[in-house]
Design a protein around this motif. Structure first.
Motif, PDB file in Angstrom:
ATOM      1  N   ILE A 187      -6.060  -2.331  -2.106  1.00  0.00           N
ATOM      2  CA  ILE A 187      -5.311  -2.553  -3.349  1.00  0.00           C
ATOM      3  C   ILE A 187      -6.143  -3.453  -4.256  1.00  0.00           C
ATOM      4  O   ILE A 187      -6.674  -4.472  -3.799  1.00  0.00           O
ATOM      5  CB  ILE A 187      -3.955  -3.235  -3.048  1.00  0.00           C
ATOM      6  CG1 ILE A 187      -3.125  -2.392  -2.089  1.00  0.00           C
ATOM      7  CG2 ILE A 187      -3.188  -3.503  -4.341  1.00  0.00           C
ATOM      8  CD1 ILE A 187      -1.885  -3.109  -1.572  1.00  0.00           C
ATOM      9  N   SER A 230      -7.348  -4.629   1.816  1.00  0.00           N
ATOM     10  CA  SER A 230      -6.170  -3.769   1.718  1.00  0.00           C
ATOM     11  C   SER A 230      -6.424  -2.448   1.012  1.00  0.00           C
ATOM     12  O   SER A 230      -5.668  -1.497   1.188  1.00  0.00           O
ATOM     13  CB  SER A 230      -5.059  -4.516   0.970  1.00  0.00           C
ATOM     14  OG  SER A 230      -5.436  -4.728  -0.394  1.00  0.00           O
ATOM     15  N   ARG A 268       0.830  -1.202   0.000  1.00  0.00           N
ATOM     16  CA  ARG A 268       0.000   0.000   0.000  1.00  0.00           C
ATOM     17  C   ARG A 268       0.869   1.259   0.000  1.00  0.00           C
ATOM     18  O   ARG A 268       0.615   2.210  -0.737  1.00  0.00           O
ATOM     19  CB  ARG A 268      -0.937  -0.024   1.204  1.00  0.00           C
ATOM     20  CG  ARG A 268      -2.128   0.901   1.095  1.00  0.00           C
ATOM     21  CD  ARG A 268      -3.215   0.525   2.095  1.00  0.00           C
ATOM     22  NE  ARG A 268      -2.674   0.193   3.409  1.00  0.00           N
ATOM     23  CZ  ARG A 268      -3.039  -0.861   4.109  1.00  0.00           C
ATOM     24  NH1 ARG A 268      -3.929  -1.715   3.645  1.00  0.00           N
ATOM     25  NH2 ARG A 268      -2.516  -1.082   5.303  1.00  0.00           N
TER      26      ARG A 268
END
Length: 255
Positions: free
Chosen positions: A127, A125, A89
């Motif tokens: 992502i 996340s 991240r």
């Protein structure tokens, strides 16, 4: 063509050794995490990093858009995965690909719980990600039957079934997913058919020209009930294929 390297954790493991050459064959540069620095080979950079502590992780992720997370063990995957996710991240990674196991959310064993927690870390996340759940590899089944076949009487856990998959087939699917767009949790990947443990053992013994008596046994508790109910199987919607158990054993015998 994209020139940024694909970061692969677990690139020297059973699955990683199949994945890395396929990524190179697709024209991609590969950066492999390793606990100890190693010389680079054609298109493959070895970067010293320890996922257990995070040492070297930020440097390893520099300039990386895609991460393929293959590293794993019998326990602690949720910890190392969370550490990788946090670093990815920070690095601005755009695609995180994770290999998990079929039934990660259904089998009451620490290994499966750890895999499921790692899945959740990836999914939460922020992502863009892809997670593939695969069945146990043929090599895992082989380790079990080889050990069992050394006994004069081989235990055959009743009602326990599995659908082992060829590691090369998993590697090919992972490479396709890694080079594609993030897809979230994709269909499970398993071998071409379901076997009982007794059938796997019988196939192995036949391939080796050996005879053993198999003794039915009952696995107690929640784990036994889960396996007898088929909770570990992929079920409908899974992708099935690759080299089957018999072909795998035949190829071993030819070596």
């Amino acid at each position: 063509m994209t020139t940024d390297p694909i970061l692969v954790t677990g690139g020297t493991g059973t699955l990683g050794r199949e994945v890395v050459p396929l990524l190179r064959a697709a024209g991609r540069e590969v950066r492999v995490l390793s606990r100890h620095p190693r010389p680079a080979t054609d298109g493959v950079e070895q970067v010293a990093c320890d996922l257990a502590t995070g040492a070297g992780l930020d440097a390893a992720l520099a300039g990386v858009d895609t991460v393929l997370h293959l590293a794993g063990g019998p326990k602690g995957d949720e910890v190392t995965t969370a550490r990788l996710v946090a670093a990815a991240r920070r690095a601005g990674v755009r695609h995180l690909v994770y290999i998990s196991v079929v039934a990660a959310d259904r089998i009451p064993l620490a290994y499966y719980r750890s895999k499921h927690a790692a899945e959740q870390a990836v999914a939460g996340s922020g992502i863009p990600y892809t997670t593939l759940r695969a069945a146990q590899f043929h090599t895992f089944a082989l380790a079990y039957v080889e050990k069992a076949a050394k006994l004069p009487v081989v235990p055959a856990p009743g009602g326990m079934r599995c659908e082992p998959v060829d590691v090369r087939h998993v590697a090919e699917r992972l490479v396709d997913l890694t080079l594609g767009e993030p897809a979230g949790l994709v269909p499970d990947l398993v071998g071409p058919r379901v076997y009982t443990l007794g059938e796997l053992t019988a196939g192995y013994l036949a391939a080796r020209g050996r005879r053993r008596v198999q003794l039915p046994v009952r696995v107690p508790g929640k784990v036994g009930r889960a396996y007898r109910a088929g909770d570990n199987l992929a079920g409908t919607g899974a992708e099935r294929g690759g080299r089957g158990w018999e072909a795998f054993l035949g190829d071993l015998a030819a070596v």
